[in-house]
Design a protein around this motif. Structure first.
Motif, PDB file in Angstrom:
ATOM      1  N   MET A  63       3.989   0.040  -2.244  1.00  0.00           N
ATOM      2  CA  MET A  63       2.799  -0.146  -3.548  1.00  0.00           C
ATOM      3  C   MET A  63       1.736  -0.754  -3.073  1.00  0.00           C
ATOM      4  O   MET A  63       0.384  -0.640  -3.582  1.00  0.00           O
ATOM      5  CB  MET A  63       3.486  -0.618  -4.737  1.00  0.00           C
ATOM      6  CG  MET A  63       4.516   0.126  -5.195  1.00  0.00           C
ATOM      7  SD  MET A  63       3.989   1.833  -5.495  1.00  0.00           S
ATOM      8  CE  MET A  63       2.701   1.759  -6.929  1.00  0.00           C
ATOM      9  N   GLU A  64       1.969  -1.856  -2.139  1.00  0.00           N
ATOM     10  CA  GLU A  64       0.515  -2.859  -1.763  1.00  0.00           C
ATOM     11  C   GLU A  64      -0.369  -2.069  -0.981  1.00  0.00           C
ATOM     12  O   GLU A  64      -1.490  -2.120  -0.661  1.00  0.00           O
ATOM     13  CB  GLU A  64       1.168  -3.997  -0.935  1.00  0.00           C
ATOM     14  CG  GLU A  64       2.082  -5.086  -1.827  1.00  0.00           C
ATOM     15  CD  GLU A  64       2.346  -6.218  -0.821  1.00  0.00           C
ATOM     16  OE1 GLU A  64       1.913  -6.017   0.151  1.00  0.00           O
ATOM     17  OE2 GLU A  64       3.196  -7.018  -1.489  1.00  0.00           O
ATOM     18  N   PHE A  65       0.229  -1.072  -0.036  1.00  0.00           N
ATOM     19  CA  PHE A  65      -0.453  -0.279   0.689  1.00  0.00           C
ATOM     20  C   PHE A  65      -1.427   0.906   0.051  1.00  0.00           C
ATOM     21  O   PHE A  65      -2.663   1.162   0.182  1.00  0.00           O
ATOM     22  CB  PHE A  65       0.399   0.561   1.810  1.00  0.00           C
ATOM     23  CG  PHE A  65      -0.284   1.563   2.483  1.00  0.00           C
ATOM     24  CD1 PHE A  65      -1.065   1.111   3.363  1.00  0.00           C
ATOM     25  CD2 PHE A  65      -0.256   2.906   2.431  1.00  0.00           C
ATOM     26  CE1 PHE A  65      -1.822   1.993   4.577  1.00  0.00           C
ATOM     27  CE2 PHE A  65      -0.880   3.787   3.170  1.00  0.00           C
ATOM     28  CZ  PHE A  65      -1.633   3.426   4.287  1.00  0.00           C
ATOM     29  N   VAL A  66      -0.844   1.272  -0.992  1.00  0.00           N
ATOM     30  CA  VAL A  66      -1.519   2.275  -1.828  1.00  0.00           C
ATOM     31  C   VAL A  66      -2.295   1.503  -2.538  1.00  0.00           C
ATOM     32  O   VAL A  66      -3.703   2.159  -2.783  1.00  0.00           O
ATOM     33  CB  VAL A  66      -0.420   2.956  -2.934  1.00  0.00           C
ATOM     34  CG1 VAL A  66      -1.100   3.819  -3.925  1.00  0.00           C
ATOM     35  CG2 VAL A  66       0.685   3.930  -1.962  1.00  0.00           C
ATOM     36  N   SER A  67      -2.106   0.525  -3.209  1.00  0.00           N
ATOM     37  CA  SER A  67      -3.159  -0.211  -3.743  1.00  0.00           C
ATOM     38  C   SER A  67      -4.380  -0.618  -2.854  1.00  0.00           C
ATOM     39  O   SER A  67      -5.575  -0.399  -3.257  1.00  0.00           O
ATOM     40  CB  SER A  67      -2.699  -1.521  -4.522  1.00  0.00           C
ATOM     41  OG  SER A  67      -3.593  -2.434  -4.917  1.00  0.00           O
ATOM     42  N   HIS A  68      -4.157  -0.908  -1.667  1.00  0.00           N
ATOM     43  CA  HIS A  68      -5.187  -1.419  -0.791  1.00  0.00           C
ATOM     44  C   HIS A  68      -6.030  -0.253  -0.485  1.00  0.00           C
ATOM     45  O   HIS A  68      -7.052  -0.107  -0.253  1.00  0.00           O
ATOM     46  CB  HIS A  68      -4.524  -1.872   0.721  1.00  0.00           C
ATOM     47  CG  HIS A  68      -5.376  -2.103   1.909  1.00  0.00           C
ATOM     48  ND1 HIS A  68      -6.394  -2.905   1.723  1.00  0.00           N
ATOM     49  CD2 HIS A  68      -5.567  -1.235   2.808  1.00  0.00           C
ATOM     50  CE1 HIS A  68      -7.144  -2.581   2.866  1.00  0.00           C
ATOM     51  NE2 HIS A  68      -6.617  -1.793   3.472  1.00  0.00           N
ATOM     52  N   ARG A  69      -5.150   0.995  -0.103  1.00  0.00           N
ATOM     53  CA  ARG A  69      -5.888   2.288   0.229  1.00  0.00           C
ATOM     54  C   ARG A  69      -6.684   2.809  -0.909  1.00  0.00           C
ATOM     55  O   ARG A  69      -7.950   3.250  -0.864  1.00  0.00           O
ATOM     56  CB  ARG A  69      -5.084   3.342   0.853  1.00  0.00           C
ATOM     57  CG  ARG A  69      -4.415   3.175   1.922  1.00  0.00           C
ATOM     58  CD  ARG A  69      -5.351   3.272   3.099  1.00  0.00           C
ATOM     59  NE  ARG A  69      -6.460   4.030   2.880  1.00  0.00           N
ATOM     60  CZ  ARG A  69      -7.617   3.757   3.383  1.00  0.00           C
ATOM     61  NH1 ARG A  69      -7.682   2.465   4.199  1.00  0.00           N
ATOM     62  NH2 ARG A  69      -8.688   4.582   3.369  1.00  0.00           N
ATOM     63  N   LEU A  70      -6.224   2.724  -2.232  1.00  0.00           N
ATOM     64  CA  LEU A  70      -7.410   3.005  -3.316  1.00  0.00           C
ATOM     65  C   LEU A  70      -8.447   2.296  -3.503  1.00  0.00           C
ATOM     66  O   LEU A  70      -9.540   2.706  -3.786  1.00  0.00           O
ATOM     67  CB  LEU A  70      -6.337   3.054  -4.729  1.00  0.00           C
ATOM     68  CG  LEU A  70      -5.392   4.080  -4.922  1.00  0.00           C
ATOM     69  CD1 LEU A  70      -4.440   3.767  -6.287  1.00  0.00           C
ATOM     70  CD2 LEU A  70      -6.493   5.288  -5.163  1.00  0.00           C
ATOM     71  N   HIS A  71      -8.085   0.835  -3.081  1.00  0.00           N
ATOM     72  CA  HIS A  71      -9.471  -0.143  -3.019  1.00  0.00           C
ATOM     73  C   HIS A  71     -10.516   0.291  -2.266  1.00  0.00           C
ATOM     74  O   HIS A  71     -11.918   0.537  -2.382  1.00  0.00           O
ATOM     75  CB  HIS A  71      -8.997  -1.591  -2.946  1.00  0.00           C
ATOM     76  CG  HIS A  71     -10.136  -2.452  -2.815  1.00  0.00           C
ATOM     77  ND1 HIS A  71     -11.066  -2.873  -4.080  1.00  0.00           N
ATOM     78  CD2 HIS A  71     -10.784  -3.140  -1.786  1.00  0.00           C
ATOM     79  CE1 HIS A  71     -11.818  -3.593  -3.624  1.00  0.00           C
ATOM     80  NE2 HIS A  71     -11.607  -3.706  -2.307  1.00  0.00           N
ATOM     81  N   GLU A  72      -9.984   0.772  -0.936  1.00  0.00           N
ATOM     82  CA  GLU A  72     -10.812   1.350   0.313  1.00  0.00           C
ATOM     83  C   GLU A  72     -11.496   2.577  -0.213  1.00  0.00           C
ATOM     84  O   GLU A  72     -12.604   2.697   0.287  1.00  0.00           O
ATOM     85  CB  GLU A  72      -9.913   1.310   1.608  1.00  0.00           C
ATOM     86  CG  GLU A  72      -9.449   0.076   1.951  1.00  0.00           C
ATOM     87  CD  GLU A  72     -10.581  -0.899   2.549  1.00  0.00           C
ATOM     88  OE1 GLU A  72     -11.632  -0.489   3.254  1.00  0.00           O
ATOM     89  OE2 GLU A  72     -10.475  -1.963   2.209  1.00  0.00           O
ATOM     90  N   ASP A  73     -10.731   3.280  -0.629  1.00  0.00           N
ATOM     91  CA  ASP A  73     -11.318   4.948  -1.070  1.00  0.00           C
ATOM     92  C   ASP A  73     -12.498   4.438  -2.096  1.00  0.00           C
ATOM     93  O   ASP A  73     -13.626   5.252  -2.014  1.00  0.00           O
ATOM     94  CB  ASP A  73     -10.384   5.639  -1.802  1.00  0.00           C
ATOM     95  CG  ASP A  73      -9.242   6.030  -0.893  1.00  0.00           C
ATOM     96  OD1 ASP A  73      -9.413   5.830   0.499  1.00  0.00           O
ATOM     97  OD2 ASP A  73      -8.204   6.503  -1.321  1.00  0.00           O
ATOM     98  N   PHE A  74     -12.392   3.918  -2.912  1.00  0.00           N
ATOM     99  CA  PHE A  74     -13.303   3.291  -4.012  1.00  0.00           C
ATOM    100  C   PHE A  74     -14.596   2.434  -3.277  1.00  0.00           C
ATOM    101  O   PHE A  74     -15.798   3.182  -3.697  1.00  0.00           O
ATOM    102  CB  PHE A  74     -13.224   2.777  -5.253  1.00  0.00           C
ATOM    103  CG  PHE A  74     -12.123   3.589  -6.092  1.00  0.00           C
ATOM    104  CD1 PHE A  74     -12.707   4.676  -6.775  1.00  0.00           C
ATOM    105  CD2 PHE A  74     -10.924   2.996  -6.392  1.00  0.00           C
ATOM    106  CE1 PHE A  74     -11.921   5.288  -7.541  1.00  0.00           C
ATOM    107  CE2 PHE A  74     -10.179   3.733  -7.456  1.00  0.00           C
ATOM    108  CZ  PHE A  74     -10.692   4.895  -7.981  1.00  0.00           C
ATOM    109  N   GLU A  75     -14.483   1.703  -2.457  1.00  0.00           N
ATOM    110  CA  GLU A  75     -15.356   0.941  -1.767  1.00  0.00           C
ATOM    111  C   GLU A  75     -16.213   2.044  -0.834  1.00  0.00           C
ATOM    112  O   GLU A  75     -17.361   1.964  -0.800  1.00  0.00           O
ATOM    113  CB  GLU A  75     -14.978  -0.016  -0.691  1.00  0.00           C
ATOM    114  CG  GLU A  75     -14.311  -1.224  -1.584  1.00  0.00           C
ATOM    115  CD  GLU A  75     -15.418  -2.040  -2.406  1.00  0.00           C
ATOM    116  OE1 GLU A  75     -16.468  -2.054  -1.825  1.00  0.00           O
ATOM    117  OE2 GLU A  75     -15.179  -2.137  -3.506  1.00  0.00           O
TER     118      GLU A  75
END
Length: 170
Positions: A63-75
């Protein structure tokens, strides 16, 4: 009525049986049984605890990884809106995809290491449970031998009666 005895519900001494019956009390097998139960339950509890703790850790990390990846996708999407030249857009996308591939690879390696650790701890718990089962089989074998030893004197005492009853009276 004063001499009448009211036995306890679990008082088996007043019972008279015709067949060979081992002598026992309410708690004659409790100690062995309790040890067998305790070993078995402890083994299953250890396996369950290990499984749930590893599942929780794997889920948290994922879940931490998914949250991080979503943040990176939006950035990445935000930075793409600020690109003014095609070369800039390609460079941004190339950076994004190479970083994403590296992060996915690292994440899956961490998950695989966690799975290997969980599997080895689970195998160790199963081995302990197997050893407890073997000890339980030994204890149950001893209990059966003791029961047979208790039955042998009772059989020996009832056989002469049966032989005497079978002889015709003169």
């Amino acid at each position: 009525m004063a001499g009448k005895r009211n036995p306890d519900v679990f008082d088996f001494t007043a019972l008279k049986f015709e067949w060979p019956m081992p002598s026992f009390t309410n708690w004659s097998l409790a100690e062995r049984e309790d040890r067998i139960e305790a070993k078995t339950v402890a083994g299953f509890q250890k396996m369950g605890t290990a499984m749930w703790s590893h599942a929780e850790k794997a889920f948290d990390e994922h879940m931490e990884f998914v949250s991080h990846r979503l943040h990176e996708d939006f950035e990445c999407a935000k930075s793409l809106t600020q690109c003014v030249a095609p070369e800039q857009t390609l460079a941004t996308l190339q950076n994004f995809y190479s970083k994403m591939a590296t992060e996915y690879q690292e994440h899956f390696e961490q998950q695989a290491a966690l799975f290997r650790d969980s599997f080895s701890q689970g195998a160790a718990a199963v081995e302990e449970l197997n050893e407890a089962a073997m000890e339980n089989v030994g204890e149950l074998g001893k209990a059966a031998e003791e029961t047979l030893a208790d039955l042998k004197p009772a059989r020996a005492s009832t056989q002469p009666r049966a032989a005497a009853a079978a002889k015709p009276k003169k």
